[in-house]
Design a protein around this motif. Structure first.
Motif, mmCIF file in Angstrom:
data_model
loop_
_atom_site.group_PDB
_atom_site.id
_atom_site.type_symbol
_atom_site.label_atom_id
_atom_site.label_comp_id
_atom_site.label_asym_id
_atom_site.label_seq_id
_atom_site.Cartn_x
_atom_site.Cartn_y
_atom_site.Cartn_z
ATOM 1 N N MET A 1 0.799 -1.199 0.000
ATOM 2 C CA MET A 1 0.000 0.000 0.000
ATOM 3 C C MET A 1 0.845 1.269 0.000
ATOM 4 O O MET A 1 0.469 2.245 -0.614
ATOM 5 C CB MET A 1 -0.891 0.027 1.245
ATOM 6 N N GLY A 2 1.950 1.262 0.745
ATOM 7 C CA GLY A 2 2.808 2.432 0.802
ATOM 8 C C GLY A 2 3.380 2.789 -0.549
ATOM 9 O O GLY A 2 3.560 3.952 -0.880
ATOM 10 N N ARG A 3 3.632 1.746 -1.356
ATOM 11 C CA ARG A 3 4.198 1.992 -2.684
ATOM 12 C C ARG A 3 3.184 2.711 -3.575
ATOM 13 O O ARG A 3 3.533 3.601 -4.341
ATOM 14 C CB ARG A 3 4.624 0.667 -3.289
ATOM 15 N N LEU A 4 1.917 2.310 -3.473
ATOM 16 C CA LEU A 4 0.880 2.967 -4.269
ATOM 17 C C LEU A 4 0.700 4.419 -3.852
ATOM 18 O O LEU A 4 0.490 5.289 -4.692
ATOM 19 C CB LEU A 4 -0.445 2.211 -4.142
ATOM 20 N N ARG A 5 0.772 4.670 -2.555
ATOM 21 C CA ARG A 5 0.671 6.056 -2.085
ATOM 22 C C ARG A 5 1.828 6.897 -2.597
ATOM 23 O O ARG A 5 1.640 8.031 -3.001
ATOM 24 C CB ARG A 5 0.668 6.089 -0.559
ATOM 25 N N ALA A 6 3.019 6.339 -2.561
ATOM 26 C CA ALA A 6 4.193 7.061 -3.047
ATOM 27 C C ALA A 6 4.073 7.323 -4.544
ATOM 28 O O ALA A 6 4.398 8.411 -5.028
ATOM 29 C CB ALA A 6 5.472 6.278 -2.743
ATOM 30 N N GLN A 7 3.585 6.324 -5.286
ATOM 31 C CA GLN A 7 3.421 6.500 -6.728
ATOM 32 C C GLN A 7 2.373 7.580 -7.008
ATOM 33 O O GLN A 7 2.545 8.415 -7.894
ATOM 34 C CB GLN A 7 2.994 5.181 -7.376
ATOM 35 N N GLY A 8 1.293 7.598 -6.238
ATOM 36 C CA GLY A 8 0.258 8.623 -6.401
ATOM 37 C C GLY A 8 0.796 10.008 -6.092
ATOM 38 O O GLY A 8 0.467 10.977 -6.783
ATOM 39 N N ALA A 9 1.642 10.094 -5.068
ATOM 40 C CA ALA A 9 2.231 11.387 -4.713
ATOM 41 C C ALA A 9 3.158 11.877 -5.812
ATOM 42 O O ALA A 9 3.169 13.069 -6.154
ATOM 43 C CB ALA A 9 2.974 11.277 -3.389
ATOM 44 N N VAL A 10 3.932 10.964 -6.388
ATOM 45 C CA VAL A 10 4.836 11.339 -7.479
ATOM 46 C C VAL A 10 4.036 11.790 -8.691
ATOM 47 O O VAL A 10 4.364 12.797 -9.328
ATOM 48 C CB VAL A 10 5.780 10.161 -7.830
ATOM 49 N N GLU A 11 2.976 11.058 -9.012
ATOM 50 C CA GLU A 11 2.137 11.455 -10.155
ATOM 51 C C GLU A 11 1.509 12.829 -9.911
ATOM 52 O O GLU A 11 1.445 13.659 -10.819
ATOM 53 C CB GLU A 11 1.052 10.409 -10.387
ATOM 54 N N TYR A 12 1.058 13.071 -8.694
ATOM 55 C CA TYR A 12 0.480 14.363 -8.345
ATOM 56 C C TYR A 12 1.512 15.481 -8.516
ATOM 57 O O TYR A 12 1.211 16.538 -9.090
ATOM 58 C CB TYR A 12 -0.038 14.333 -6.902
ATOM 59 N N LEU A 13 2.727 15.248 -8.029
ATOM 60 C CA LEU A 13 3.777 16.260 -8.162
ATOM 61 C C LEU A 13 4.129 16.510 -9.626
ATOM 62 O O LEU A 13 4.362 17.655 -10.031
ATOM 63 C CB LEU A 13 5.026 15.841 -7.385
#
Length: 66
Positions: A1-13
């Protein structure tokens, strides 16, 4: 789950960075267009002044020769 959150944050940035780049580019182009508009207005004004001066001198010389 943490990986998906990090990927979402990167996409958002990345999306926010792209939006900011597009915004900065648009503002830059608006400033360039405004400057070109002012330059054109100055050129047309000086052309009009030269044209009016030429017409005045031709009318004056025409009246003097009559």
């Amino acid at each position: 789950m943490g990986r998906l959150r990090a990927q979402g944050a990167v996409e958002y940035l990345l999306i926010m960075t792209l939006v900011l780049i597009i915004l900065a580019w648009s503002i830059y182009n608006l400033r360039v267009a405004k400057r070109q508009h002012e330059n054109l207005a100055d050129f047309l004004s000086s052309s009009e002044d030269r044209f009016n001066e030429k017409i005045r001198s031709e009318i004056s010389s025409s009246l003097d020769s009559s």
